[in-house]
Enzyme design. Structure first.
Site, mmCIF file in Angstrom:
data_model
loop_
_atom_site.group_PDB
_atom_site.id
_atom_site.type_symbol
_atom_site.label_atom_id
_atom_site.label_comp_id
_atom_site.label_asym_id
_atom_site.label_seq_id
_atom_site.Cartn_x
_atom_site.Cartn_y
_atom_site.Cartn_z
ATOM 1 N N HIS A 80 -4.232 7.787 22.987
ATOM 2 C CA HIS A 80 -4.679 8.173 21.649
ATOM 3 C C HIS A 80 -4.798 6.940 20.766
ATOM 4 C CE1 HIS A 80 -3.600 12.210 22.934
ATOM 5 N NE2 HIS A 80 -2.376 11.792 23.186
ATOM 6 N N GLY A 138 -4.327 4.813 17.648
ATOM 7 C CA GLY A 138 -3.167 4.848 16.756
ATOM 8 C C GLY A 138 -1.877 4.596 17.504
ATOM 9 N N CYS A 145 3.043 4.726 17.489
ATOM 10 C CA CYS A 145 3.439 4.819 16.076
ATOM 11 C C CYS A 145 2.781 5.997 15.386
ATOM 12 C CB CYS A 145 3.081 3.531 15.343
ATOM 13 S SG CYS A 145 3.317 3.637 13.549
ATOM 14 N N ILE A 196 15.622 4.704 15.238
ATOM 15 C CA ILE A 196 15.138 5.930 15.874
ATOM 16 C C ILE A 196 16.261 6.954 15.999
ATOM 17 C CG2 ILE A 196 14.200 6.923 17.999
ATOM 18 C CD1 ILE A 196 12.662 4.302 18.407
ATOM 19 N N GLU A 250 27.569 5.135 19.658
ATOM 20 C CA GLU A 250 27.022 3.777 19.629
ATOM 21 C C GLU A 250 27.967 2.849 20.387
ATOM 22 O OE1 GLU A 250 25.293 0.522 19.541
ATOM 23 O OE2 GLU A 250 24.180 2.022 18.372
ATOM 24 N N GLY A 310 16.724 1.853 22.667
ATOM 25 C CA GLY A 310 15.820 0.716 22.685
ATOM 26 C C GLY A 310 14.528 0.980 23.434
ATOM 27 N N HIS A 328 12.080 1.060 -17.116
ATOM 28 C CA HIS A 328 13.216 1.962 -17.328
ATOM 29 C C HIS A 328 12.699 3.330 -17.750
ATOM 30 C CE1 HIS A 328 17.199 3.337 -18.583
ATOM 31 N NE2 HIS A 328 16.611 3.812 -19.675
#
Length: 466
Positions: free
Chosen positions: A38, A40, A43, A185, A204, A271, A445
């Site tokens: 596709h 693009g 992403c 992600i 993690e 990753g 402001h």
């Protein structure tokens, strides 16, 4: 089969590839793009854009649950996951069609197929295993992107163990899920599913989440996510995943102790791997380092006339980096005199979770490691009138300056809409601004952007509103 000759051929129609093609066409080059799926790329079709559509839905879900805080009667919030996914896919499809229009507008020839180098200045294109065309050009740009990395024993099956692609199109809403990896992600999907009502755990292997971010920002985000009910485990290794009939039992280990966690679904976000296979680089001067092509400052590979850009090459692996890399590559090929190599420290990074995270330049720790004497400024969103009025007082803006020269070394933000505001600091970095220019800049402001000004003032002991 007749050859087709161009000035430049781009292999891959993702953000880097299609932008490179447009810039080449603008500079008068006869340009071809070869794209196997596709226009693009990942992403636009399976990454940046459709995930933002999903995150917008989850943001609305969060807001609907806070209606009483704004004077509205509470409502029973319900959603249909198929319609949520349908909208996300429609957004991606609309933009992919937009890229196709840009190709036509710029008179760029698009080949629907897979391409590989086939000798000097030659790219062979095939579709479904059958030869489609043999293209020739003095310049060939490799922009084949990357794909999700998979952990051994925890490979995607699309049903119980997902990568980002599966996580974007869930057939049903899981009640619980475990996200492996806490980069952009992983954290974005954790945020989406939690705001849509799922029980979410993030594991993690490194000591903290969002490991590329400034440690102070990472810690702030960690606490915020936990307040939302996301369970986070750091310094944890995933050892195995046992697929059951309708759920997954994941074995994790920390400090020599193992435990089993059972969830409906697992999202692997550990990753990416560069798409270096089957593009014909074997036997050429193109060098590969840990699945990514090695290039010089102008995107040239070790093979004359062959270039590489985007996720196929080095970090940061971001769409806007790929786009700018494509422009640099093409302008250097065209012989423009004002082409500057990319300064990766001036590339902003954004994570669209809740609260958002954004940064540019050096972290405080990295600046000190490099030998800088630093001045650091901080300003919390709780001191900002607009943030409080919006009901978004949770956030922090942090600046890092060189104490000797006043150079803005880095800026780091967590809070509402910081992904939109970070560009102010990015421009300051590009213009090589010092604290003097930033201090004398008038910020409107009331806006949340005033936290940016205050964080600069804070670095020099001049905070006004905290």
């Amino acid at each position: 089969m007749p050859d087709q000759t161009f000035d430049i051929i781009i292999l891959g129609g993702g953000p880097g590839g299609y932008v490179a093609a447009i810039r080449a066409a603008q500079l008068g080059m006869k340009t071809a793009v070869v794209e196997r799926e596709h226009l693009g790329g990942i992403c636009l079709n399976w990454g940046c854009i459709p995930t933002k559509a999903l995150l917008r839905t989850s943001e609305i879900s969060h807001l609907l649950h806070t209606l009483p805080e704004f004077g509205f009667a509470p409502v029973d919030v319900k959603f249909e996951i198929d319609k949520v996914v349908k909208r996300s896919r429609a957004v991606a499809r609309q933009l992919s069609q937009g890229v196709a229009h840009l190709m036509r507008k710029n008179k760029i020839t698009v080949f629907d197929g897979s391409g590989k180098l086939a000798g000097k200045q030659t790219l062979a294109v095939e579709k479904g295993g059958k030869p489609l065309a043999t293209l020739k050009a003095p310049h060939i740009v490799l922009a084949t992107g990357a794909r999700a990395r998979e952990l051994p024993g925890i490979e995607r099956d699309g049903k119980l163990i997902w990568t980002y692609k599966d996580a974007m199109v869930p057939p049903t809403m899981p009640k619980s899920l475990l996200v492996i990896g806490s980069g952009a992600i992983g954290i974005e999907f954790a945020s989406f599913y939690r705001n849509m009502g799922a029980e979410v755990m993030v594991v993690e292997v490194l000591p903290r989440i969002l490991p590329v971010e400034d440690e102070e920002i990472s810690t702030f985000a960690h606490k915020s996510f936990e307040k939302q009910g996301i369970r986070i485990m750091t310094g944890v290794a995933v050892k195995a995943a046992k697929k059951n009939a309708s759920n997954v039992t994941v074995t994790v280990e920390a400090g020599g102790k193992a435990q089993d966690i059972t969830v409906d679904r697992v999202i692997s976000a550990v990753g990416i791997v560069g798409n270096v296979e089957n593009i014909g680089i074997e036997g050429t001067g193109v060098k590969v380092d840990r699945t990514h092509v090695t290039i010089d400052e102008y995107c040239r590979t070790g093979e004359s006339g062959v270039y590489a850009i985007g996720d196929l090459v080095g970090p940061p692996w971001l769409a806007h980096k790929a786009m700018h890399e494509g422009v640099i590559c093409i302008e250097k090929i065209a012989g423009l005199n004002d082409v500057h190599p990319m300064n990766v420290r001036n590339i902003p990074g954004c994570t669209y979770c809740r609260p958002q995270v954004a940064s540019v330049g050096l972290t405080e720790a990295k600046a000190k490691e490099l030998g800088y004497d630093v001045k650091v400024g901080r300003f919390p969103f709780i001191g900002n009138g607009k943030a409080i009025a919006m009901g978004e007082p949770e956030g922090l803006t942090k600046t890092v300056f060189d104490a000797k020269t006043g150079e803005l070394l880095g800026a780091h933000m967590v809070g509402t809409e910081v992904t939109e505001m970070i560009q102010g600091y990015t421009i300051a970095r590009t213009l090589e601004s010092t604290e003097a220019e930033l201090i004398h800049t008038v910020f409107p402001h009331p806006t949340v952007s005033e936290t940016m000004h205050e964080a600069v003032l804070a670095a020099y002991g001049r905070t006004l509103h905290f």
